[in-house]
Design an enzyme around this catalytic site. Structure first.
Site, PDB file in Angstrom:
ATOM      1  N   ARG A 151      -0.962  -2.990  10.508  1.00  0.00           N
ATOM      2  CA  ARG A 151      -1.453  -3.741  11.577  1.00  0.00           C
ATOM      3  C   ARG A 151      -1.822  -5.055  11.403  1.00  0.00           C
ATOM      4  O   ARG A 151      -2.188  -6.064  12.246  1.00  0.00           O
ATOM      5  CB  ARG A 151      -2.774  -2.748  12.321  1.00  0.00           C
ATOM      6  N   GLY A 159       0.745  -1.106   0.077  1.00  0.00           N
ATOM      7  CA  GLY A 159      -0.005   0.043   0.095  1.00  0.00           C
ATOM      8  C   GLY A 159       0.779   1.216  -0.001  1.00  0.00           C
ATOM      9  O   GLY A 159       0.639   2.023  -0.830  1.00  0.00           O
ATOM     10  N   HIS A 160       1.802   1.259   0.758  1.00  0.00           N
ATOM     11  CA  HIS A 160       2.863   2.413   1.047  1.00  0.00           C
ATOM     12  C   HIS A 160       3.594   2.578  -0.191  1.00  0.00           C
ATOM     13  O   HIS A 160       3.842   3.778  -0.841  1.00  0.00           O
ATOM     14  CB  HIS A 160       3.552   2.293   1.977  1.00  0.00           C
ATOM     15  N   GLY A 217      -3.299   7.108   1.531  1.00  0.00           N
ATOM     16  CA  GLY A 217      -4.004   5.917   0.818  1.00  0.00           C
ATOM     17  C   GLY A 217      -5.476   5.826   1.116  1.00  0.00           C
ATOM     18  O   GLY A 217      -5.805   6.089   2.409  1.00  0.00           O
ATOM     19  N   LYS A 243      -7.373   3.537   1.909  1.00  0.00           N
ATOM     20  CA  LYS A 243      -7.750   2.843   2.956  1.00  0.00           C
ATOM     21  C   LYS A 243      -7.959   3.337   4.247  1.00  0.00           C
ATOM     22  O   LYS A 243      -8.994   3.267   5.103  1.00  0.00           O
ATOM     23  CB  LYS A 243      -6.752   1.827   3.338  1.00  0.00           C
ATOM     24  N   THR A 257      -4.128  -4.126   2.606  1.00  0.00           N
ATOM     25  CA  THR A 257      -2.735  -4.033   3.221  1.00  0.00           C
ATOM     26  C   THR A 257      -2.823  -3.105   4.473  1.00  0.00           C
ATOM     27  O   THR A 257      -3.325  -1.647   4.153  1.00  0.00           O
ATOM     28  CB  THR A 257      -1.675  -3.842   2.238  1.00  0.00           C
TER      29      THR A 257
END
Ligand code: PAF
Length: 280
Positions: A187, A36-37, A147, A149, A184
């Site tokens: 955590r 994701g990053h 992101g 998310k 993703t």
């Protein structure tokens, strides 16, 4: 690739880059980098000349009973991932340099941050906006990439940038998912195999809701009830909220208006707090 720890050094370097006409792209992170990053680094590279990745586990966005102390820290591996992905600078400030003794100024967004995660994490967004404004002032980005998310965080940051006339463009990268559908997240590293298997029901429930909307369901109640029901079948999952909201204001929706709304879920998978969302 350069690694810079000092706030002053980072700021003078960024001012230098900007005055030489370079476009700066910032990817703010708390480390434990995943796809994701890394996909946000790709976006920053497309849009900017110099990409700065900040890695800082920000204490002010964690509540007293949250996971600040045990939040995964793996700086060396993260720096290597940034190098491989083509970042130009990794900025890794210390807590003492970011929040020196006597620090007492915070940024509060008072509308978008009130609902969803703001209800049960009352200081969280104040910590996020404060650290992001500090990171913006230190790294002087032309674009900053976040992101999807963290949908509420994205909306809060966009609002702060507009309200405070911050000269940066906020760009949002799509949520990255693993093969089992899980979004993703750093955590996810807390989850055992069994917990993860059950946590996958969160993304499955979101996809199911999207299918319902695509098939013509207009009732928010119906969607929320089905998603909640689906999640209640998992022994380890405890729902915090299931809400359909406007994707910019985060105001709860009365009926489904395709294209404008998000279905947002927060849930505990045993001791791990997870969030995910889907565009309806
Ligand atoms: O999304 C995160 O990792 C953090 O909230 C952020 C934006 C880096 C601020 O600490």
């Amino acid at each position: 690739m350069q690694t810079i720890q000092s706030v002053n050094e980072m700021q003078s370097h960024a001012i230098g880059l900007r005055s030489s006409g370079r476009l700066i792209g910032l990817v703010p992170t708390m480390g434990c980098l995943h796809e994701g990053h890394l996909s946000l680094i790709d976006i920053a590279k497309e849009k900017a000349d110099k990409v700065i990745v900040s890695i800082f586990v920000n204490p002010t966005q964690f509540g007293p009973s949250e996971d600040y102390a045990k939040y995964p820290r793996m700086l060396e591996a993260d720096i290597e991932k940034c190098r491989e992905r083509g970042a130009d600078i990794v900025f890794t400030p210390t807590v003492e340099d970011m929040y020196p003794q006597g620090f007492s100024t915070y940024v509060n967004e008072e509308s978008i941050s009130a609902g969803l995660c703001g209800v049960t994490r009352p200081q969280h967004f104040r910590g996020v906006t404060t650290v992001c404004l500090k990171l913006f002032n230190i790294t002087r980005p032309d674009i900053a990439v976040f992101g999807q998310k963290d949908a509420q965080q994205c909306a809060v940051i966009k609002k702060m940038v507009a309200d405070l006339n911050i000269p940066a463009e906020v760009v949002i990268g799509e949520t990255q998912r693993d093969a089992d559908g899980m979004a993703t997240s750093s955590r996810n590293s807390y989850l055992t195999e069994n917990q993860r298997e059950e946590a996958c029901n969160i993304s499955k429930a979101l996809m199911m809701a999207k299918d319902m909307v695509d098939a013509g369901t207009k009732s928010v109640d119906r969607i929320v009830a089905e998603v909640t029901h689906h999640l209640m079948h998992s022994r380890r999952i405890r729902v915090i909220y299931v809400q359909v909201v406007d994707r910019e204001t985060m105001v709860p929706a009365r009926e489904i208006l395709p294209g404008q709304q998000l279905l947002c879920v927060a849930a505990w998978a045993d001791q791990t707090r997870l969030i995910d969302n889907i565009k309806l």
